[in-house]
Design a protein around this motif. Structure first.
Motif, PDB file in Angstrom:
ATOM      1  N   SER A 162      -0.821  -1.841   1.266  1.00 24.94           N
ATOM      2  CA  SER A 162      -1.431  -3.170   1.409  1.00 24.94           C
ATOM      3  C   SER A 162      -0.778  -4.135   0.436  1.00 24.94           C
ATOM      4  O   SER A 162      -0.520  -3.784  -0.723  1.00 24.94           O
ATOM      5  CB  SER A 162      -2.933  -3.137   1.102  1.00 24.94           C
ATOM      6  OG  SER A 162      -3.598  -2.267   1.976  1.00 24.94           O
ATOM      7  N   PHE A 213      -1.655   3.297  11.822  1.00 27.90           N
ATOM      8  CA  PHE A 213      -2.999   2.775  12.161  1.00 27.90           C
ATOM      9  C   PHE A 213      -2.818   1.334  12.603  1.00 27.90           C
ATOM     10  O   PHE A 213      -1.733   0.753  12.422  1.00 27.90           O
ATOM     11  CB  PHE A 213      -3.944   2.871  10.946  1.00 27.90           C
ATOM     12  CG  PHE A 213      -3.369   2.262   9.688  1.00 27.90           C
ATOM     13  CD1 PHE A 213      -3.523   0.910   9.403  1.00 27.90           C
ATOM     14  CD2 PHE A 213      -2.626   3.035   8.795  1.00 27.90           C
ATOM     15  CE1 PHE A 213      -2.967   0.348   8.265  1.00 27.90           C
ATOM     16  CE2 PHE A 213      -2.061   2.475   7.647  1.00 27.90           C
ATOM     17  CZ  PHE A 213      -2.242   1.123   7.391  1.00 27.90           C
ATOM     18  N   GLU A 246      -2.240  -1.881  -2.298  1.00 24.61           N
ATOM     19  CA  GLU A 246      -2.328  -0.433  -2.038  1.00 24.61           C
ATOM     20  C   GLU A 246      -0.954   0.204  -2.073  1.00 24.61           C
ATOM     21  O   GLU A 246      -0.020  -0.260  -1.422  1.00 24.61           O
ATOM     22  CB  GLU A 246      -2.956  -0.211  -0.650  1.00 24.61           C
ATOM     23  CG  GLU A 246      -3.001   1.247  -0.219  1.00 24.61           C
ATOM     24  CD  GLU A 246      -3.707   1.455   1.111  1.00 24.61           C
ATOM     25  OE1 GLU A 246      -3.767   0.507   1.914  1.00 24.61           O
ATOM     26  OE2 GLU A 246      -4.196   2.577   1.342  1.00 24.61           O
ATOM     27  N   ASP A 283       0.886   3.988   4.113  1.00 23.84           N
ATOM     28  CA  ASP A 283      -0.335   3.161   4.012  1.00 23.84           C
ATOM     29  C   ASP A 283      -0.180   2.233   2.811  1.00 23.84           C
ATOM     30  O   ASP A 283      -0.407   2.643   1.676  1.00 23.84           O
ATOM     31  CB  ASP A 283      -1.555   4.082   3.862  1.00 23.84           C
ATOM     32  CG  ASP A 283      -2.877   3.325   3.919  1.00 23.84           C
ATOM     33  OD1 ASP A 283      -2.862   2.133   4.281  1.00 23.84           O
ATOM     34  OD2 ASP A 283      -3.927   3.935   3.602  1.00 23.84           O
ATOM     35  N   GLU A 307      -5.850   1.916  -4.104  1.00 27.35           N
ATOM     36  CA  GLU A 307      -6.016   0.653  -3.386  1.00 27.35           C
ATOM     37  C   GLU A 307      -7.209  -0.189  -3.844  1.00 27.35           C
ATOM     38  O   GLU A 307      -8.172  -0.377  -3.098  1.00 27.35           O
ATOM     39  CB  GLU A 307      -6.089   0.916  -1.884  1.00 27.35           C
ATOM     40  CG  GLU A 307      -7.060   1.984  -1.419  1.00 27.35           C
ATOM     41  CD  GLU A 307      -7.020   2.142   0.108  1.00 27.35           C
ATOM     42  OE1 GLU A 307      -7.196   1.138   0.809  1.00 27.35           O
ATOM     43  OE2 GLU A 307      -6.823   3.283   0.580  1.00 27.35           O
ATOM     44  N   ASP A 344      -2.431  -4.817   5.618  1.00 27.20           N
ATOM     45  CA  ASP A 344      -2.583  -3.377   5.356  1.00 27.20           C
ATOM     46  C   ASP A 344      -1.817  -2.705   6.479  1.00 27.20           C
ATOM     47  O   ASP A 344      -2.183  -2.835   7.656  1.00 27.20           O
ATOM     48  CB  ASP A 344      -4.068  -3.008   5.356  1.00 27.20           C
ATOM     49  CG  ASP A 344      -4.312  -1.582   4.879  1.00 27.20           C
ATOM     50  OD1 ASP A 344      -3.374  -0.764   4.904  1.00 27.20           O
ATOM     51  OD2 ASP A 344      -5.471  -1.277   4.504  1.00 27.20           O
TER      52      ASP A 344
HETATM   53 MN    MN Z   1      -4.382   0.828   3.950  1.00 28.70          MN
END
Ligand code: MN
Ligand code: GLY
Ligand code: MN
Length: 393
Positions: A265, A221, A380, A263, A365, A252
């Motif tokens: 953070s 992302f 996270e 994913d 998270e 993140d």
């Molecule tokens: Mn994230």
């Protein structure tokens, strides 16, 4: 390291078992969307299609058929090579490659599809995925398809995909683990370069360079590199500000490996040192995350875990003198505690309450976002639910 042919075959078989007799399911990889006269937006495959085939190219169609005796067959339709087009965009997948990747034996060209879906072989039920974006759904304006659709019952495949994709196989967990390993490595390299005055986009660019350099497909992302007050915007991705000494920066980030997302953070001080208040807030988030990781286990309901997060934040912030004036912690913590992770960063999940079960991969998270202190802190990590609790990936 790619998903195996067996993985995709098993997923197709599992899906086929759920289909009615005398039915067909049509699943489309998606098409390119034009961005301007001579350029397309980056292509993202319909992940449900990828899950069943391992193929991530546009304009490929999977048809699963179940006859009235319940016998199941599968066919894949690819585009025929176009030598002129190849000069501009390169080669497309060929029949041998399509067969090797997917394990499907019957590979046809798209132009042969009308023969396969012609009216004479009319099934009672046709399945589509009603939830995918329009460019990833089958073109229902096709004449043969229109004819086929007449007097047929249409059913949605989406609930079935949600049910299947929420539980990961060990193979999928390995992919997510790998995506996280690359995310971690690239984050560490990037963070070691961080110094006051660096722009947020420099950090994001360095992260992207590092994950690709480590062998990831790319990003899961858009990277969030949010310094100071920018971090109170949860999905801040403009990354245009200059970092300042004395501020925190929230990252993140996620690499993507064979379609699977990481994913993670982390929130760190731009100049390497936190102020007393920043450290107090950071410690609260870290300790809430630790307690939540202990609470992620089979049978735990995500709704209850969200309430637990709020209660922990309320208690810890109150003790630290960091509660909002209103006393309502949702002013400082305003998102969910976690989501399923997989081929999508916010992966498919069945509707309604989510109760954790072995094989689910979830994010943990917690975050505090305090405007007056010009800070947002999120920590996270991703976990796989095991038989007794969870393992951090
Ligand atoms: Mn994230
Ligand atoms: N990276 C997006 C999220 O954590 O939800
Ligand atoms: Mn997340």
């Amino acid at each position: 390291m790619a998903l195996s042919q067996i993985f995709h075959s098993e997923k197709r078989k599992y899906l086929a078992e759920a289909l009615d007799n005398n039915s067909i399911a049509i699943i489309y990889s998606g098409r390119q969307i034009a961005m301007s006269a001579d350029a397309n937006y980056p292509f993202y495959t319909n992940n449900n299609f990828y899950y069943l085939t391992g193929i991530s190219e546009p304009e490929v169609v999977l048809i699963l058929m179940k006859n009235s005796q319940g016998l199941f067959s599968e066919k894949l339709f690819i585009e025929e090579a176009d030598l002129e087009k190849e000069k501009w965009v390169g080669k497309k997948i060929n029949r041998t490659q399509a067969k090797d990747i997917s394990g499907i034996n019957e590979i046809f060209y798209s132009k042969e599809m009308s023969k396969e879906i012609k009216c004479s072989k009319k099934p009672g039920v046709i399945y589509f995925d009603f939830m995918v974006p329009k460019h990833q759904s089958f073109k229902t304006e096709d004449d043969d398809l229109k004819c086929l659709l007449k007097n047929c019952v249409l059913k949605d495949l989406h609930p079935q995909f949600s049910k299947m994709r929420i539980i990961k196989t060990p193979e999928e967990v390995r992919m997510i683990k790998k995506a996280n390993a690359l995310t971690k490595k690239a984050f560490r390299t990037m963070a070691s370069e961080l110094k006051p005055g660096m722009f947020e986009y420099e950090c994001a660019a360095l992260f992207e360079y590092c994950v690709k350099n480590e062998g990831a497909d790319g990003l899961a992302f858009e990277t969030i590199a949010a310094s100071g007050k920018n971090a109170t915007t949860l999905h801040y991705v403009s990354n245009r500000s200059k970092t300042k000494s004395g501020e925190l920066i929230l990252f993140d980030l996620g690499a993507r490996v064979q379609g699977y997302c990481g994913d993670i953070s982390r929130t760190i001080p731009v100049n390497g040192e936190m102020t007393g208040t920043q450290e107090k807030a950071w410690n609260i988030v870290a300790s809430v995350q630790k307690e939540l990781i202990n609470a992620y286990k089979p049978g735990a309901d995500m709704k209850d875990l969200q309430e637990l997060t709020k209660a922990l934040f309320s208690d810890k912030c109150s003790k630290a003198g960091l509660l909002p004036k209103s006393g309502d912690i949702s002013e400082f913590y305003y998102h969910g505690i976690g989501h399923p992770l997989g081929l999508d960063t916010h992966d498919l999940r069945p509707e309604g309450d989510l109760v954790l079960a072995p094989g689910m991969v979830m994010t943990v998270e917690p975050g505090l976002y305090i405007n007056e202190l010009r800070l947002g802190i999120r920590i996270e990590d991703d976990v796989v639910i095991t038989s007794k609790g969870c393992e951090v990936l």
